[in-house]
Motif scaffolding. Sequence first.
Motif, PDB file in Angstrom:
ATOM      1  N   ALA A  29       0.837  -1.202   0.000  1.00 45.61           N
ATOM      2  CA  ALA A  29       0.000   0.000   0.000  1.00 45.61           C
ATOM      3  C   ALA A  29       0.873   1.253   0.000  1.00 45.61           C
ATOM      4  O   ALA A  29       0.598   2.227  -0.710  1.00 45.61           O
ATOM      5  CB  ALA A  29      -0.937  -0.010   1.201  1.00 45.61           C
ATOM      6  N   ARG A  32       2.395   1.822  -3.464  1.00 47.17           N
ATOM      7  CA  ARG A  32       1.449   2.442  -4.397  1.00 47.17           C
ATOM      8  C   ARG A  32       1.237   3.919  -4.064  1.00 47.17           C
ATOM      9  O   ARG A  32       1.135   4.757  -4.971  1.00 47.17           O
ATOM     10  CB  ARG A  32       0.116   1.685  -4.366  1.00 47.17           C
ATOM     11  CG  ARG A  32       0.204   0.268  -4.934  1.00 47.17           C
ATOM     12  CD  ARG A  32      -1.176  -0.366  -5.083  1.00 47.17           C
ATOM     13  NE  ARG A  32      -1.808  -0.639  -3.795  1.00 47.17           N
ATOM     14  CZ  ARG A  32      -1.698  -1.786  -3.138  1.00 47.17           C
ATOM     15  NH1 ARG A  32      -0.963  -2.772  -3.628  1.00 47.17           N
ATOM     16  NH2 ARG A  32      -2.329  -1.961  -1.978  1.00 47.17           N
ATOM     17  N   ASP A  93      -1.380  -7.168  -1.081  1.00 44.72           N
ATOM     18  CA  ASP A  93      -1.220  -6.645   0.274  1.00 44.72           C
ATOM     19  C   ASP A  93      -0.159  -7.475   0.981  1.00 44.72           C
ATOM     20  O   ASP A  93      -0.090  -8.695   0.797  1.00 44.72           O
ATOM     21  CB  ASP A  93      -2.544  -6.743   1.046  1.00 44.72           C
ATOM     22  CG  ASP A  93      -2.377  -6.408   2.516  1.00 44.72           C
ATOM     23  OD1 ASP A  93      -1.846  -5.328   2.820  1.00 44.72           O
ATOM     24  OD2 ASP A  93      -2.758  -7.238   3.358  1.00 44.72           O
TER      25      ASP A  93
END
Length: 294
Positions: A29, A32, A93
Amino acid sequence: MENGHDAVRQLRYLPAVGSPHGVEVLDFAALRAMDTHRRRTLPQRPDFHVLGLIRSGSGAHEADFHTYELAAGSAVWIRPGMVHRWCDVDACDGPLILFRPGFLPGFTAAEANAPACWHLDEQRLDLALLAAEHLRREHDTTALTPRLAAPALLPHLLAALLLRALPASDVPTDATASGSRYTDVFRAYRTAVEAHFTRRHHVADYARELGYDVRTLTRATRAATGTGAKTFLDQRILLEAKRLLAHTDLPVTGCARRLGFQDAGNFTTFFRRQTAMPPATWRTEYGAVGARGN
């Protein structure tokens, strides 16, 4: 024109604020969020290690001309100098651990053996994720609560994580422990190859420099990697040749010079012996595959 333009982005280790110890713990996460322009999908070459665990989701990753499908349980180990790209990790994830090359020198043999990507079963993944979480908490404590920090713990926790995450066949044993003579020999040979493979193409040259005979280097390399010293050296030269052909605009003659061959003919003979095709043909076929994949 032979300018050697490189299409690969070079990534240098730049520790975040509060992460001065040679290791940093992120997740997909965060990757990104930091990469809004999606540069992660383009070829890049880090000078540090990246270890990733896929807790959930699916995607794809490419490392040195191999594409790997990612799913829950996938583990990825990107080593310094490897050309890779995150083809698709929008749904992935899990933790990402970045660390400097010298942070765990004792894992040289395991690093040489481990693939770029492998799969962990559910139990091994759970244990690896626990180890990653422990490392993350200690890392955050070092950064955020210095009075409670124990920086000396970080390399031990990273070693524990690697021991949990590595494929069972690549976990270091007593035979590959830091004190093993063959491990020390291989470590010295591997370091010398990395430093000089663009100029020295004969195992005997390394044997003279390191003070061992060729048979000792061969036995040590086979114990660590499953291949002999000559094959290990040739594979390193071949990998760099493919990187140059795929990711730069150097002509074949320029690639030959960059890799220390006397002329393009010698380079072509070497490349054809390793791949069963001349370098220009390999470059054309690789480019065609890449164009179909875009």
